[in-house]
Design a protein around this motif. Structure first.
Motif, PDB file in Angstrom:
ATOM      1  N   LEU A  83       0.857  -1.186   0.000  1.00 31.65           N
ATOM      2  CA  LEU A  83       0.000   0.000   0.000  1.00 31.65           C
ATOM      3  C   LEU A  83       0.888   1.230   0.000  1.00 31.65           C
ATOM      4  CD1 LEU A  83      -2.744  -0.867   2.664  1.00 31.65           C
ATOM      5  CD2 LEU A  83      -3.068  -0.595   0.213  1.00 31.65           C
ATOM      6  N   ARG A  84       0.711   2.070  -0.993  1.00 29.13           N
ATOM      7  CA  ARG A  84       1.455   3.332  -1.031  1.00 29.13           C
ATOM      8  C   ARG A  84       0.646   4.366  -1.800  1.00 29.13           C
ATOM      9  NH1 ARG A  84       4.376  -0.400  -4.038  1.00 29.13           N
ATOM     10  NH2 ARG A  84       4.673   0.130  -6.214  1.00 29.13           N
ATOM     11  N   TYR A  85       0.905   5.620  -1.492  1.00 22.64           N
ATOM     12  CA  TYR A  85       0.162   6.705  -2.133  1.00 22.64           C
ATOM     13  C   TYR A  85       0.485   6.766  -3.613  1.00 22.64           C
ATOM     14  CZ  TYR A  85      -1.350   8.314   2.413  1.00 22.64           C
ATOM     15  OH  TYR A  85      -1.939   8.393   3.644  1.00 22.64           O
ATOM     16  N   ALA A  86      -0.562   6.871  -4.418  1.00 25.59           N
ATOM     17  CA  ALA A  86      -0.394   6.947  -5.866  1.00 25.59           C
ATOM     18  C   ALA A  86      -1.650   7.560  -6.480  1.00 25.59           C
ATOM     19  CB  ALA A  86      -0.172   5.553  -6.450  1.00 25.59           C
ATOM     20  N   PRO A  87      -1.486   8.235  -7.624  1.00 24.50           N
ATOM     21  CA  PRO A  87      -2.670   8.743  -8.339  1.00 24.50           C
ATOM     22  C   PRO A  87      -3.296   7.605  -9.147  1.00 24.50           C
ATOM     23  CG  PRO A  87      -0.655   9.353  -9.501  1.00 24.50           C
ATOM     24  CD  PRO A  87      -0.237   8.636  -8.242  1.00 24.50           C
ATOM     25  N   THR A  88      -4.614   7.627  -9.271  1.00 21.13           N
ATOM     26  CA  THR A  88      -5.284   6.611 -10.087  1.00 21.13           C
ATOM     27  C   THR A  88      -6.124   7.278 -11.169  1.00 21.13           C
ATOM     28  OG1 THR A  88      -7.257   6.480  -8.732  1.00 21.13           O
ATOM     29  CG2 THR A  88      -5.434   5.045  -8.103  1.00 21.13           C
ATOM     30  N   ARG A  89      -6.218   6.598 -12.306  1.00 20.55           N
ATOM     31  CA  ARG A  89      -7.005   7.131 -13.419  1.00 20.55           C
ATOM     32  C   ARG A  89      -8.508   7.062 -13.124  1.00 20.55           C
ATOM     33  NH1 ARG A  89      -4.816   3.400 -17.413  1.00 20.55           N
ATOM     34  NH2 ARG A  89      -2.707   3.434 -16.664  1.00 20.55           N
ATOM     35  N   THR A  90      -8.951   5.985 -12.476  1.00 23.69           N
ATOM     36  CA  THR A  90     -10.383   5.806 -12.233  1.00 23.69           C
ATOM     37  C   THR A  90     -10.942   6.884 -11.318  1.00 23.69           C
ATOM     38  OG1 THR A  90     -10.129   3.430 -12.520  1.00 23.69           O
ATOM     39  CG2 THR A  90     -12.143   4.171 -11.457  1.00 23.69           C
ATOM     40  N   SER A  91     -10.263   7.129 -10.179  1.00 21.08           N
ATOM     41  CA  SER A  91     -10.796   8.090  -9.206  1.00 21.08           C
ATOM     42  C   SER A  91     -10.314   9.511  -9.457  1.00 21.08           C
ATOM     43  CB  SER A  91     -10.405   7.679  -7.785  1.00 21.08           C
ATOM     44  OG  SER A  91      -9.026   7.920  -7.567  1.00 21.08           O
ATOM     45  N   GLY A  92      -9.161   9.651 -10.119  1.00 18.48           N
ATOM     46  CA  GLY A  92      -8.607  10.978 -10.354  1.00 18.48           C
ATOM     47  C   GLY A  92      -8.028  11.614  -9.105  1.00 18.48           C
ATOM     48  N   GLN A  93      -7.736  10.803  -8.080  1.00 16.59           N
ATOM     49  CA  GLN A  93      -7.175  11.342  -6.851  1.00 16.59           C
ATOM     50  C   GLN A  93      -5.952  10.536  -6.422  1.00 16.59           C
ATOM     51  OE1 GLN A  93     -10.941   9.578  -4.734  1.00 16.59           O
ATOM     52  NE2 GLN A  93      -9.700  10.536  -3.170  1.00 16.59           N
ATOM     53  N   ILE A  94      -5.209  11.090  -5.477  1.00 23.05           N
ATOM     54  CA  ILE A  94      -4.057  10.396  -4.910  1.00 23.05           C
ATOM     55  C   ILE A  94      -4.512   9.808  -3.581  1.00 23.05           C
ATOM     56  CG2 ILE A  94      -1.740  10.656  -3.951  1.00 23.05           C
ATOM     57  CD1 ILE A  94      -1.375  13.030  -5.911  1.00 23.05           C
ATOM     58  N   TYR A  95      -4.327   8.493  -3.421  1.00 20.80           N
ATOM     59  CA  TYR A  95      -4.710   7.838  -2.170  1.00 20.80           C
ATOM     60  C   TYR A  95      -3.827   6.622  -1.930  1.00 20.80           C
ATOM     61  CZ  TYR A  95      -7.450   4.594  -5.072  1.00 20.80           C
ATOM     62  OH  TYR A  95      -7.861   3.677  -6.009  1.00 20.80           O
ATOM     63  N   LEU A  96      -3.957   6.044  -0.740  1.00 18.26           N
ATOM     64  CA  LEU A  96      -3.193   4.873  -0.339  1.00 18.26           C
ATOM     65  C   LEU A  96      -3.730   3.670  -1.113  1.00 18.26           C
ATOM     66  CD1 LEU A  96      -0.920   4.150   1.636  1.00 18.26           C
ATOM     67  CD2 LEU A  96      -2.672   3.678   3.356  1.00 18.26           C
ATOM     68  N   ALA A  97      -3.030   3.289  -2.163  1.00 17.52           N
ATOM     69  CA  ALA A  97      -3.536   2.291  -3.106  1.00 17.52           C
ATOM     70  C   ALA A  97      -2.720   1.000  -3.071  1.00 17.52           C
ATOM     71  CB  ALA A  97      -3.506   2.864  -4.525  1.00 17.52           C
ATOM     72  N   HIS A  98      -3.388  -0.097  -3.402  1.00 18.35           N
ATOM     73  CA  HIS A  98      -2.750  -1.405  -3.505  1.00 18.35           C
ATOM     74  C   HIS A  98      -1.878  -1.448  -4.757  1.00 18.35           C
ATOM     75  CE1 HIS A  98      -6.154  -2.340  -0.882  1.00 18.35           C
ATOM     76  NE2 HIS A  98      -5.405  -3.316  -0.441  1.00 18.35           N
ATOM     77  N   HIS A  99      -0.763  -2.145  -4.654  1.00 17.91           N
ATOM     78  CA  HIS A  99       0.114  -2.387  -5.798  1.00 17.91           C
ATOM     79  C   HIS A  99       0.433  -3.878  -5.822  1.00 17.91           C
ATOM     80  CE1 HIS A  99       0.585   1.954  -5.335  1.00 17.91           C
ATOM     81  NE2 HIS A  99       1.042   1.971  -6.569  1.00 17.91           N
ATOM     82  N   CYS A 100       0.392  -4.471  -7.003  1.00 15.60           N
ATOM     83  CA  CYS A 100       0.692  -5.889  -7.159  1.00 15.60           C
ATOM     84  C   CYS A 100       2.114  -6.153  -6.687  1.00 15.60           C
ATOM     85  CB  CYS A 100       0.533  -6.303  -8.622  1.00 15.60           C
ATOM     86  SG  CYS A 100       0.973  -8.030  -8.943  1.00 15.60           S
TER      87      CYS A 100
END
Length: 161
Positions: A83-100
């Motif tokens: 889990l690390r902060y990253a921007p996502t295309r779907t939400s358009g925001q930066i949040y604590l996101a899962h990474h493979c």
């Protein structure tokens, strides 16, 4: 790890008396490998702005986490380094996101928390397959709280680590 320590006065912060992590797994949408997941669970919460309480509820999972207090951040990333902060295309925001953990592809909250994801159990057997790690103390976050009836049973049903 926190996105910003300077917040706008109209920000709403979620406060919880306790928290924990629910550990599961999902299939990476990019490389199709199994990859671990972690959801921040709270037994109850209040959302507050500068004027006071704007919402409250019982058991919930935090989604689209834009900010976590320092202690909770250390706990979460210590148990779930994917889990690390990253921007996502779907939400358009930066949040604590899962990474493979195999290919590094971002696994957005939209997919992790969807009906096909690990945090949509259909009964206590699936709920018991999630591992639960009790957090340390209370939590303050800037996040969305998603609620479902099963979330109140997390400490009773999930395998505690």
């Amino acid at each position: 790890m926190n996105q910003s320590d300077s917040h706008e006065p109209d920000d709403v912060f979620l406060h919880a008396p306790a928290y924990g992590l629910l550990l599961g797994q999902t299939t990476c949408h990019f490389c199709h490998a199994l990859t671990p997941t972690a959801a921040v669970w709270v037994p109850s919460f209040e959302e507050r702005d500068e004027e006071g309480v704007v919402d409250q509820g019982e058991g919930a999972l935090l989604r689209y986490i834009e900010h976590l207090d320092e202690s909770a951040t250390a706990f979460v990333t210590g148990h779930a380094p994917w889990l690390r902060y990253a921007p996502t295309r779907t939400s358009g925001q930066i949040y604590l996101a899962h990474h493979c953990t195999t290919c590094g592809a971002l696994q957005g909250d939209h997919f992790v928390f969807s009906p096909d994801g690990p945090y949509w159990p259909e009964g206590d057997v699936q709920l018991a397959s999630l591992r639960f790690i009790r957090g340390l103390g209370q939590l303050t976050a800037q996040a969305s709280a998603g609620q479902s009836a099963w979330m109140d049973r997390v400490p009773l049903i999930c395998t505690q680590v």
